[in-house]
Design an enzyme around this catalytic site. Structure first.
Site, PDB file in Angstrom:
ATOM      1  N   HIS A   8     -10.195  -5.820  -3.242  1.00 38.56           N
ATOM      2  CA  HIS A   8      -8.996  -5.671  -2.418  1.00 38.56           C
ATOM      3  C   HIS A   8      -8.838  -5.549  -0.702  1.00 38.56           C
ATOM      4  O   HIS A   8      -9.763  -5.630  -0.583  1.00 38.56           O
ATOM      5  CB  HIS A   8      -7.844  -3.654  -3.085  1.00 38.56           C
ATOM      6  CG  HIS A   8      -8.565  -2.622  -2.612  1.00 38.56           C
ATOM      7  ND1 HIS A   8      -9.443  -2.287  -3.285  1.00 38.56           N
ATOM      8  CD2 HIS A   8      -8.654  -1.655  -1.357  1.00 38.56           C
ATOM      9  CE1 HIS A   8     -10.360  -1.256  -2.048  1.00 38.56           C
ATOM     10  NE2 HIS A   8      -9.347  -1.215  -1.246  1.00 38.56           N
TER      11      HIS A   8
ATOM     12  N   ASP B 194       1.147  -1.529   0.129  1.00 46.50           N
ATOM     13  CA  ASP B 194       0.556   0.034  -0.192  1.00 46.50           C
ATOM     14  C   ASP B 194       0.985   1.158   0.141  1.00 46.50           C
ATOM     15  O   ASP B 194       1.637   1.296   0.164  1.00 46.50           O
ATOM     16  CB  ASP B 194      -1.089  -0.267   0.763  1.00 46.50           C
ATOM     17  CG  ASP B 194      -1.789   0.959   1.297  1.00 46.50           C
ATOM     18  OD1 ASP B 194      -3.060   0.603   0.753  1.00 46.50           O
ATOM     19  OD2 ASP B 194      -2.042   2.227   0.891  1.00 46.50           O
ATOM     20  N   ILE B 195       0.976   2.316  -1.068  1.00 43.46           N
ATOM     21  CA  ILE B 195       1.131   3.706  -1.033  1.00 43.46           C
ATOM     22  C   ILE B 195       1.153   4.339   0.433  1.00 43.46           C
ATOM     23  O   ILE B 195       2.113   4.680   0.458  1.00 43.46           O
ATOM     24  CB  ILE B 195       0.636   4.231  -2.468  1.00 43.46           C
ATOM     25  CG1 ILE B 195       1.780   5.049  -2.471  1.00 43.46           C
ATOM     26  CG2 ILE B 195      -0.709   4.904  -1.642  1.00 43.46           C
ATOM     27  CD1 ILE B 195       1.390   5.937  -3.914  1.00 43.46           C
TER      28      ILE B 195
ATOM     29  N   GLY C 281     -15.976   2.825   3.308  1.00 41.45           N
ATOM     30  CA  GLY C 281     -14.232   3.382   3.250  1.00 41.45           C
ATOM     31  C   GLY C 281     -13.312   3.254   2.463  1.00 41.45           C
ATOM     32  O   GLY C 281     -12.450   3.224   2.079  1.00 41.45           O
ATOM     33  N   GLN C 282     -14.769   2.195   1.416  1.00 44.04           N
ATOM     34  CA  GLN C 282     -13.448   2.182  -0.456  1.00 44.04           C
ATOM     35  C   GLN C 282     -13.302   3.404  -0.479  1.00 44.04           C
ATOM     36  O   GLN C 282     -14.485   3.743  -0.940  1.00 44.04           O
ATOM     37  CB  GLN C 282     -14.301   1.056  -0.841  1.00 44.04           C
ATOM     38  CG  GLN C 282     -14.155   0.476  -2.123  1.00 44.04           C
ATOM     39  CD  GLN C 282     -15.194  -0.398  -2.740  1.00 44.04           C
ATOM     40  OE1 GLN C 282     -15.852  -1.328  -2.597  1.00 44.04           O
ATOM     41  NE2 GLN C 282     -14.223  -1.177  -3.645  1.00 44.04           N
TER      42      GLN C 282
ATOM     43  N   ASN D  91     -12.809  -2.875   2.489  1.00 45.09           N
ATOM     44  CA  ASN D  91     -13.963  -1.586   2.693  1.00 45.09           C
ATOM     45  C   ASN D  91     -14.962  -2.057   1.582  1.00 45.09           C
ATOM     46  O   ASN D  91     -14.041  -2.528   0.120  1.00 45.09           O
ATOM     47  CB  ASN D  91     -13.410  -0.876   2.814  1.00 45.09           C
ATOM     48  CG  ASN D  91     -12.284  -0.489   3.560  1.00 45.09           C
ATOM     49  OD1 ASN D  91     -12.333  -1.098   4.828  1.00 45.09           O
ATOM     50  ND2 ASN D  91     -10.836   0.159   3.576  1.00 45.09           N
TER      51      ASN D  91
ATOM     52  N   HIS E 249      -7.081  -5.944   2.218  1.00 43.59           N
ATOM     53  CA  HIS E 249      -6.013  -4.857   2.640  1.00 43.59           C
ATOM     54  C   HIS E 249      -4.899  -6.219   3.830  1.00 43.59           C
ATOM     55  O   HIS E 249      -6.290  -7.133   4.891  1.00 43.59           O
ATOM     56  CB  HIS E 249      -6.570  -3.696   3.919  1.00 43.59           C
ATOM     57  CG  HIS E 249      -6.643  -2.615   2.970  1.00 43.59           C
ATOM     58  ND1 HIS E 249      -6.510  -1.825   2.635  1.00 43.59           N
ATOM     59  CD2 HIS E 249      -8.272  -2.251   2.632  1.00 43.59           C
ATOM     60  CE1 HIS E 249      -6.836  -0.776   2.446  1.00 43.59           C
ATOM     61  NE2 HIS E 249      -8.321  -1.165   1.884  1.00 43.59           N
TER      62      HIS E 249
HETATM   63  P1  AMP Z   1      -9.758   1.621   0.514  1.00 40.50           P
HETATM   64  O1  AMP Z   1      -9.797   2.574   1.070  1.00 40.50           O
HETATM   65  O2  AMP Z   1     -10.218   0.935   1.347  1.00 40.50           O
HETATM   66  O3  AMP Z   1     -10.215   1.775  -1.457  1.00 40.50           O
HETATM   67  O4  AMP Z   1      -8.588   1.635  -0.270  1.00 40.50           O
HETATM   68  C1  AMP Z   1      -7.307   1.525  -1.283  1.00 40.50           C
HETATM   69  C2  AMP Z   1      -5.739   1.749  -0.436  1.00 40.50           C
HETATM   70  O5  AMP Z   1      -4.858   2.163  -2.280  1.00 40.50           O
HETATM   71  C3  AMP Z   1      -5.329   2.561   0.308  1.00 40.50           C
HETATM   72  O6  AMP Z   1      -5.152   1.871   1.293  1.00 40.50           O
HETATM   73  C4  AMP Z   1      -4.654   3.835  -0.519  1.00 40.50           C
HETATM   74  O7  AMP Z   1      -3.377   4.165   0.440  1.00 40.50           O
HETATM   75  C5  AMP Z   1      -4.340   2.186  -1.459  1.00 40.50           C
HETATM   76  N1  AMP Z   1      -3.817   3.070  -2.784  1.00 40.50           N
HETATM   77  C6  AMP Z   1      -3.592   4.499  -3.711  1.00 40.50           C
HETATM   78  N2  AMP Z   1      -2.779   4.431  -4.131  1.00 40.50           N
HETATM   79  C7  AMP Z   1      -2.286   3.327  -4.671  1.00 40.50           C
HETATM   80  C8  AMP Z   1      -1.433   3.547  -5.418  1.00 40.50           C
HETATM   81  N3  AMP Z   1      -0.921   3.790  -6.564  1.00 40.50           N
HETATM   82  N4  AMP Z   1      -0.317   2.062  -5.050  1.00 40.50           N
HETATM   83  C9  AMP Z   1      -0.487   1.348  -3.980  1.00 40.50           C
HETATM   84  N5  AMP Z   1      -1.607   1.228  -3.683  1.00 40.50           N
HETATM   85  C10 AMP Z   1      -2.421   2.998  -3.941  1.00 40.50           C
END
Ligand code: AMP
Ligand code: ZN
Length: 112
Positions: free
Chosen positions: A98, A29-30, A91-92, A85, A100
């Protein structure tokens, strides 16, 4: 399709890969919320858990099995948390299913 995680799975946007096979892709995760924070996604675009269908049962199982495998590989013997999420209240923020995988610290409950 203009989907961030489809592009990451296709290698069109850089990521830090952790695991991949024919059906799944996992990457760091970024914006990590724990010392270990990995996202596991199906390569096929499914917008959310709510968009999955009965025929996706094996794929959903593989996502969880892979989360457990990565957790073992990362040495998360004290435990970890797996989160999906879903939708606005869930909170998606990225509309590609995906999982986590969070670990490396003690987690609170209930989540925010
Ligand atoms: P959610 O809030 O459950 O939809 O999670 C989306 C996740 O994607 C968040 O934890 C972000 O930090 C992660 N995210 C967004 N853009 C990127 C990216 N380019 N590379 C890796 N993770 C990302
Ligand atoms: Zn997608």
């Amino acid at each position: 399709m203009d989907c961030l995680f489809c592009k990451i799975a296709a290698g069109q946007i850089p990521a830090r890969p952790v695991y991949e096979d024919e059906d799944l892709f996992a990457f760091a995760d970024i914006n990590p919320q724990a010392p270990v924070h990995i996202l596991i996604i199906p390569r096929r675009h499914i917008a959310s858990l709510d968009h999955s269908a009965a025929g996706d049962a094996a794929l959903l199982g593989a996502l969880l099995e892979t989360a457990a495998k990565i957790a073992r590989d990362k040495g998360l013997a004290r435990g970890y948390r797996v989160v999906i999420n879903t939708g606005a209240d869930g909170g998606q923020t990225v509309d590609h299913l995906h999982v986590h995988l969070l670990g490396g610290r003690s987690m609170a409950w209930p989540p925010g």
